[in-house]
Design an enzyme around this catalytic site. Structure first.
Site, mmCIF file in Angstrom:
data_model
loop_
_atom_site.group_PDB
_atom_site.id
_atom_site.type_symbol
_atom_site.label_atom_id
_atom_site.label_comp_id
_atom_site.label_asym_id
_atom_site.label_seq_id
_atom_site.Cartn_x
_atom_site.Cartn_y
_atom_site.Cartn_z
ATOM 1 N N LYS A 1 9.654 -16.594 -10.428
ATOM 2 C CA LYS A 1 8.434 -15.875 -10.996
ATOM 3 C C LYS A 1 7.614 -15.883 -11.722
ATOM 4 O O LYS A 1 8.147 -17.620 -13.048
ATOM 5 C CB LYS A 1 9.965 -14.943 -11.944
ATOM 6 C CG LYS A 1 9.368 -13.744 -12.499
ATOM 7 C CD LYS A 1 10.492 -12.682 -13.701
ATOM 8 C CE LYS A 1 9.818 -11.554 -13.966
ATOM 9 N NZ LYS A 1 10.109 -11.307 -14.899
ATOM 10 N N ASN B 1 0.633 -0.539 -0.082
ATOM 11 C CA ASN B 1 0.184 -0.197 0.055
ATOM 12 C C ASN B 1 0.856 1.185 0.013
ATOM 13 O O ASN B 1 1.880 1.333 -0.130
ATOM 14 C CB ASN B 1 -0.337 -0.099 1.408
ATOM 15 C CG ASN B 1 -0.104 0.137 2.596
ATOM 16 O OD1 ASN B 1 -0.005 0.519 2.788
ATOM 17 N ND2 ASN B 1 -0.475 -1.228 3.079
#
Ligand code: CTP
Length: 400
Positions: A287, A208
């Protein structure tokens, strides 16, 4: 924070005198009235004109022309000062003060003042390590003189070691600390700050916009006010506040572990961190490569740190934060009660000047007695002090 305070800067003859210009500017910027005394040797390194321009006051040097030149017959510099800062302080001036010598304006003022004196040594490393200098400093420290330790690095004389004048932010912090009443002495405060990062593969995460500014301000102010502070911080670009225990974490689970490991020794917990409520159920070992079609990431709940502290609270003061975009007071009150906090700091995300990233905040402080204190827009440092005032008062009430 230095609004209305008189800062008297004493400059002695060291190459680091150039940094004192910046120090004077910063004191002026923070609202202080600044006057400077330059010894004869200091004038070899910096011109009085520069110091006068930066301090916006006449510069003092000569003991005997003082009254004639500057018309301060009734205001001695010793009485003027709320704090005396000697920067740079040479081995010579430290030795003179330690021996009770007052043979020029600066040493005379130091002898006469009742204000705190902050000494910022800067010298060659071998001089700094000389047992005579060390003994003089120890003697002065025992007498209540304050010191800002010199930094470590390459010195003007090309050797590398301790002896560099401390950097301006560090000296400023020492000035503010020296001048702050220690009304939180005895408290051991744990502050959490910043965002958490919840990874779903080795290079990506969910997070955030929390910058950590509110939590870092709380940690810095609490420390100035005499508390022992531990700061548990998620990833933040901010500099670590000086003089605190710093624990860096990344995920909510790591924050939980750090908080629980330190809970026993704390008397106050302030949870300013923006903890992610959810984390990816799985973290891919490699990944994740893109494929046709949408990607779905399953999220699971993170443990609620403050709720757990609420259960084990004892006599601790527990302060939480609530960021809301609607029904601010109602939602914050709900969290205060549900999570067994003593106080909740509510801010409205929709208001300009409040919330993440900004240097200001607009808050309401709610407590268990149903009081709602509404504060105007303020710098986060001032907001931090208002929250700490309430913690101090709450402690005083409990003791009664
Ligand atoms: N908090 C916490 N642990 C979590 C989530 C939040 O300790 N896993 C703390 C925050 O640090 C803050 C307080 O709980 O002090 C309120 O956080 P907030 O996210 O606003 O409240 P939630 O209860 O998570 O409610 P919602 O997200 O639904 O608004």
């Amino acid at each position: 924070m230095l609004e209305g305070k008189n800062v008297l800067i004493g400059m002695t003859g060291g190459i680091a005198a150039y940094k004192t210009g910046e120090l004077i500017r910063e004191c002026v910027r923070r609202g202080a009235d600044v006057k400077a005394i330059m010894t004869d040797h200091a004038r070899e390194f910096m011109t009085p004109m520069t110091v006068q321009t930066l301090s916006r006051n006449p510069v003092f040097s000569d003991m005997f022309s003082l009254i004639k030149d500057y018309d301060i017959a009734h205001i001695s510099l010793a009485e003027y000062a709320d704090i005396v800062v000697i920067a740079p302080a040479t081995a010579n001036v430290i030795g003179k003060i330690a021996s009770g010598i007052a043979d020029d304006l600066l040493t005379t003022v130091i002898m006469a003042t009742r204000a705190p004196v902050l000494i910022c040594p800067a010298m060659n490393m071998h001089m700094y390590e000389n047992p005579i200098v060390q003994e003089n400093m120890a003697r002065l420290a025992a007498l209540g003189y304050h010191f800002v330790e010199p930094g470590y690095g390459e010195l003007a004389c090309k050797v590398t070691g301790p002896g560099r004048l401390a950097e301006v932010p560090e000296i400023m912090e020492a000035i503010e600390t020296t001048m702050t009443e220690k009304d939180l002495a005895g408290e051991r405060i744990l502050v959490t700050a910043g965002p958490t990062r919840e990874p779903f593969d080795p290079v990506r995460f969910i997070s955030n916009h929390s910058s950590g500014k509110m939590g870092y301000a709380l940690a810095a102010m609490a420390r100035r006010r005499g508390a022992q502070v531990t700061l548990v911080s998620g990833p933040s670009a901010l500099a670590q506040p000086v003089g605190i225990r710093f624990i860096a974490v990344s995920t909510a689970v790591e924050m939980w572990d750090a908080v629980m490991a330190n809970l026993e020794r704390t008397t106050v917990v302030i949870k300013a961190a923006a903890v992610a409520d959810y984390r990816p159920a799985e973290v891919a070992p490699n990944k994740i490569k893109k494929k046709e079609g949408p990607l779905t990431i399953k999220l699971v709940r993170n443990p609620d740190i403050i709720s757990e502290i609420g259960k084990r609270k004892g006599n601790r003061i527990l302060v939480g934060f609530a960021m809301e975009s609607e029904n601010l007071v109602e939602n914050a009150k709900g969290k205060l009660l549900a999570k067994k906090m003593d106080m909740i700091i509510a801010n409205d995300l929709t208001q300009e000047g409040a919330g993440f990233q900004t240097d200001t905040n607009i808050i309401k402080i709610l407590d268990r007695d149903g009081r709602v204190e509404e504060l105007p827009i303020m710098d986060k440092g001032d907001v931090a002090n208002r929250i700490l005032d309430r913690i101090r008062d709450m402690r005083a009430t409990r003791k009664r």
